[in-house]
Design a protein around this motif. Structure first.
Motif, mmCIF file in Angstrom:
data_model
loop_
_atom_site.group_PDB
_atom_site.id
_atom_site.type_symbol
_atom_site.label_atom_id
_atom_site.label_comp_id
_atom_site.label_asym_id
_atom_site.label_seq_id
_atom_site.Cartn_x
_atom_site.Cartn_y
_atom_site.Cartn_z
ATOM 1 N N ASN A 1 0.824 -1.221 0.000
ATOM 2 C CA ASN A 1 0.000 0.000 0.000
ATOM 3 C C ASN A 1 0.854 1.265 0.000
ATOM 4 O OD1 ASN A 1 0.841 -0.506 2.693
ATOM 5 N ND2 ASN A 1 -0.820 0.733 3.494
ATOM 6 N N LYS A 2 2.056 1.163 0.556
ATOM 7 C CA LYS A 2 2.914 2.348 0.654
ATOM 8 C C LYS A 2 3.313 2.856 -0.726
ATOM 9 C CE LYS A 2 3.338 2.377 5.209
ATOM 10 N NZ LYS A 2 2.186 1.528 5.518
ATOM 11 N N LEU A 3 3.561 1.937 -1.646
ATOM 12 C CA LEU A 3 3.973 2.360 -2.989
ATOM 13 C C LEU A 3 2.836 3.108 -3.685
ATOM 14 C CD1 LEU A 3 5.937 -0.816 -4.056
ATOM 15 C CD2 LEU A 3 6.879 1.434 -3.570
ATOM 16 N N PHE A 4 1.610 2.639 -3.483
ATOM 17 C CA PHE A 4 0.464 3.351 -4.075
ATOM 18 C C PHE A 4 0.360 4.761 -3.491
ATOM 19 C CE2 PHE A 4 -0.649 -1.016 -5.021
ATOM 20 C CZ PHE A 4 -1.233 -0.926 -6.266
ATOM 21 N N LYS A 5 0.537 4.867 -2.176
ATOM 22 C CA LYS A 5 0.413 6.179 -1.535
ATOM 23 C C LYS A 5 1.450 7.162 -2.072
ATOM 24 C CE LYS A 5 0.296 4.780 2.982
ATOM 25 N NZ LYS A 5 0.084 5.000 4.438
ATOM 26 N N LEU A 6 2.581 6.645 -2.548
ATOM 27 C CA LEU A 6 3.669 7.517 -3.022
ATOM 28 C C LEU A 6 3.473 7.978 -4.466
ATOM 29 C CD1 LEU A 6 6.716 5.563 -1.548
ATOM 30 C CD2 LEU A 6 5.883 7.816 -0.828
ATOM 31 N N SER B 1 9.789 2.262 10.420
ATOM 32 C CA SER B 1 8.730 2.754 9.541
ATOM 33 C C SER B 1 8.734 2.077 8.165
ATOM 34 C CB SER B 1 8.906 4.264 9.370
ATOM 35 O OG SER B 1 8.195 4.713 8.244
ATOM 36 N N ASN B 2 7.625 1.400 7.840
ATOM 37 C CA ASN B 2 7.470 0.816 6.508
ATOM 38 C C ASN B 2 7.430 1.905 5.444
ATOM 39 O OD1 ASN B 2 7.311 -1.836 7.449
ATOM 40 N ND2 ASN B 2 5.087 -1.773 7.669
ATOM 41 N N HIS B 3 6.930 3.057 5.832
ATOM 42 C CA HIS B 3 6.841 4.184 4.886
ATOM 43 C C HIS B 3 8.234 4.652 4.442
ATOM 44 C CE1 HIS B 3 5.922 8.140 3.261
ATOM 45 N NE2 HIS B 3 6.646 8.690 4.217
ATOM 46 N N VAL C 1 -5.737 -0.070 9.461
ATOM 47 C CA VAL C 1 -5.620 1.389 9.496
ATOM 48 C C VAL C 1 -4.488 1.832 10.416
ATOM 49 C CG1 VAL C 1 -6.754 3.521 10.266
ATOM 50 C CG2 VAL C 1 -8.044 1.817 8.986
ATOM 51 N N GLY C 2 -3.538 2.600 9.834
ATOM 52 C CA GLY C 2 -2.516 3.274 10.636
ATOM 53 C C GLY C 2 -2.822 4.761 10.608
ATOM 54 N N THR C 3 -2.462 5.418 9.491
ATOM 55 C CA THR C 3 -2.790 6.838 9.329
ATOM 56 C C THR C 3 -4.182 7.051 8.731
ATOM 57 O OG1 THR C 3 -1.911 6.910 7.074
ATOM 58 C CG2 THR C 3 -0.365 7.374 8.867
ATOM 59 N N ALA C 4 -4.801 5.987 8.206
ATOM 60 C CA ALA C 4 -6.108 6.012 7.516
ATOM 61 C C ALA C 4 -6.005 6.512 6.070
ATOM 62 C CB ALA C 4 -7.156 6.826 8.274
ATOM 63 N N THR C 5 -4.790 6.651 5.566
ATOM 64 C CA THR C 5 -4.630 7.118 4.181
ATOM 65 C C THR C 5 -5.084 6.045 3.184
ATOM 66 O OG1 THR C 5 -2.717 8.363 4.970
ATOM 67 C CG2 THR C 5 -3.000 8.219 2.591
ATOM 68 N N THR C 6 -4.732 4.796 3.460
ATOM 69 C CA THR C 6 -5.140 3.707 2.556
ATOM 70 C C THR C 6 -6.656 3.552 2.556
ATOM 71 O OG1 THR C 6 -3.052 2.590 3.009
ATOM 72 C CG2 THR C 6 -4.798 1.260 2.023
ATOM 73 N N ALA C 7 -7.268 3.530 3.744
ATOM 74 C CA ALA C 7 -8.734 3.398 3.830
ATOM 75 C C ALA C 7 -9.408 4.552 3.082
ATOM 76 C CB ALA C 7 -9.167 3.377 5.291
ATOM 77 N N HIS D 1 -4.123 -7.454 1.588
ATOM 78 C CA HIS D 1 -2.862 -7.804 2.254
ATOM 79 C C HIS D 1 -1.866 -6.715 1.891
ATOM 80 C CE1 HIS D 1 0.528 -9.570 4.009
ATOM 81 N NE2 HIS D 1 0.032 -10.789 4.121
ATOM 82 N N THR D 2 -1.650 -5.797 2.821
ATOM 83 C CA THR D 2 -0.839 -4.613 2.538
ATOM 84 C C THR D 2 0.652 -4.873 2.714
ATOM 85 O OG1 THR D 2 -1.663 -4.008 4.735
ATOM 86 C CG2 THR D 2 -2.534 -2.791 2.867
ATOM 87 N N GLY D 3 1.024 -6.081 3.148
ATOM 88 C CA GLY D 3 2.453 -6.402 3.287
ATOM 89 C C GLY D 3 2.918 -6.299 4.726
HETATM 90 C C1 LIG Z 1 1.365 1.393 6.752
HETATM 91 C C2 LIG Z 1 0.661 0.116 6.686
HETATM 92 C C3 LIG Z 1 -0.735 0.037 6.823
HETATM 93 C C4 LIG Z 1 -1.593 1.222 7.185
HETATM 94 O O1 LIG Z 1 -1.777 2.135 6.141
HETATM 95 P P1 LIG Z 1 -2.305 3.608 6.421
HETATM 96 O O2 LIG Z 1 -2.489 4.169 5.071
HETATM 97 O O3 LIG Z 1 -1.241 4.346 7.197
HETATM 98 O O4 LIG Z 1 -3.560 3.530 7.214
HETATM 99 C C5 LIG Z 1 -1.329 -1.210 6.691
HETATM 100 N N1 LIG Z 1 -0.577 -2.318 6.457
HETATM 101 C C6 LIG Z 1 0.754 -2.269 6.337
HETATM 102 C C7 LIG Z 1 1.505 -3.534 6.117
HETATM 103 C C8 LIG Z 1 1.430 -1.059 6.428
HETATM 104 O O5 LIG Z 1 2.773 -1.039 6.323
#
Ligand SMILES: *Cc1c(COP(=O)(O)O)cnc(C)c1O
Length: 301
Positions: A40-45, A68-70, A172-178, A284-286
């Motif tokens: 999901n991080k790559l999409f956010k970038l 930080s995965n980000h 949900v971490g920052t809620a950006t993906t949701a 599955h965001t990894g």
């Molecule tokens: C960062 C992360 C999330 C959360 O994404 P947000 O956009 O910050 O809510 C979910 N799954 C994994 C594996 C992540 O690394």
């Protein structure tokens, strides 16, 4: 996109429970994009990278902690895009680098450590200006990609979700993906968001900031009771359920994000949250490399 996203596997899970409740549960395996970088991080970038390239920026600077995965995702994506990357890392430089920071460095990221007290000011305009003066031709990305552009990038994930899907679930971490999922939602689809932090009461406000819209309860459910004590906290019940998922379905999950999300969704199926006929997709965001911090043998995979 700077990385291939077509033909990512959608893994259907088979279980007597799902048959009994008459629901389908599948997992969109964004984790298969890369072994270290969370999907999901790559999409956010995406839109940040596009902008940096269009503006001929020298690189990107962003923020995060030592795990930080980000940060890793930014380091990797910048290298792929031919951009420099700088991390403003929370805390003093450690004598031993975390696996995450080692990966960042391997991808060519410059690590700029700042004391925790100062780091809390990271969103203050004066502070940002000081950093920007040190890296004048660099584009800034907020911590975790928490920005409307991040959500717009995450909306591209919806292009990979089969049309007949009724429910799309994510941690949900920052809620950006949701937020991105909500932006890309089709009629009759619904997002289930599972916060992995305790006391994350402002998910709705975050989504409003990230999408510039407010979504009705019809479109969004927040399952707030599956944080297992807080961010990166775990219980034996969580670990057991992750091992079970792997045993039954060959599905590896991480204990910080996807393990909690899968637990929440399967528990909600058991409790009849989903109407009969639901076609559920879990993202599955990894984040699997986060399991490296567990003792050997805790997980069977
Ligand atoms: C960062 C992360 C999330 C959360 O994404 P947000 O956009 O910050 O809510 C979910 N799954 C994994 C594996 C992540 O690394």
């Amino acid at each position: 996109m700077l990385f291939p996203t077509s033909n990512l596997p959608v893994q259907k899970l088979h279980d007597d429970l799902f048959d009994e409740k008459q629901v389908c549960l599948s997992v969109l395996r964004l984790d298969t994009i890369h072994a270290v970088v969370s999907g999901n991080k790559l999409f956010k970038l995406h839109y940040f990278l596009q902008d940096a390239l269009q503006q001929s920026s020298e690189g990107i600077f962003t923020f995060g902690g030592a795990y930080s995965n980000h940060l890793v995702a930014t380091a990797y994506a910048c290298r792929e895009a031919g951009l420099k990357s700088v991390a403003i890392v929370r805390g003093e430089q450690p004598s031993l680098f975390s696996p995450t920071l080692l990966a960042c460095r391997e991808y060519g990221m410059q690590l700029h450590f700042i004391p925790r007290g100062e780091y809390t000011r990271k969103d203050h305009p004066d502070f940002l200006q000081i950093i920007q003066l040190q890296y004048p031709r660099f584009l800034m990305i907020p911590e975790g990609g928490y920005h409307p552009w991040g959500a717009a990038g995450a909306a591209l994930i919806m292009e990979l979700v089969p049309d007949q899907t009724t429910h799309i679930c994510c941690a949900v971490g920052t809620a950006t993906t949701a937020s991105g999922l909500l932006l890309g939602l089709k009629q009759n689809q619904h997002v289930i968001a599972v916060p992995v932090l305790k006391n994350l009461y402002d998910v709705k406000d975050r989504i409003t900031f990230l999408t510039n819209r407010s979504f009705s309860l019809e479109k969004l459910t927040i399952l707030a009771d599956y944080h297992f004590g807080g961010y990166a906290k775990k219980t034996q019940e969580l670990i057991d359920s992750m091992n079970q998922l792997y045993q039954k379905h060959k599905l590896p999950t991480d204990f910080v994000y996807t393990g909690k999300m899968m637990f929440a969704i399967i528990d909600s199926i058991r409790k009849d949250f989903f109407p009969k006929g639901s076609k559920i997709i879990c993202l599955h965001t990894g984040g699997l490399q986060g399991n490296l911090s567990l003792k050997a043998g805790v997980l069977i995979f």
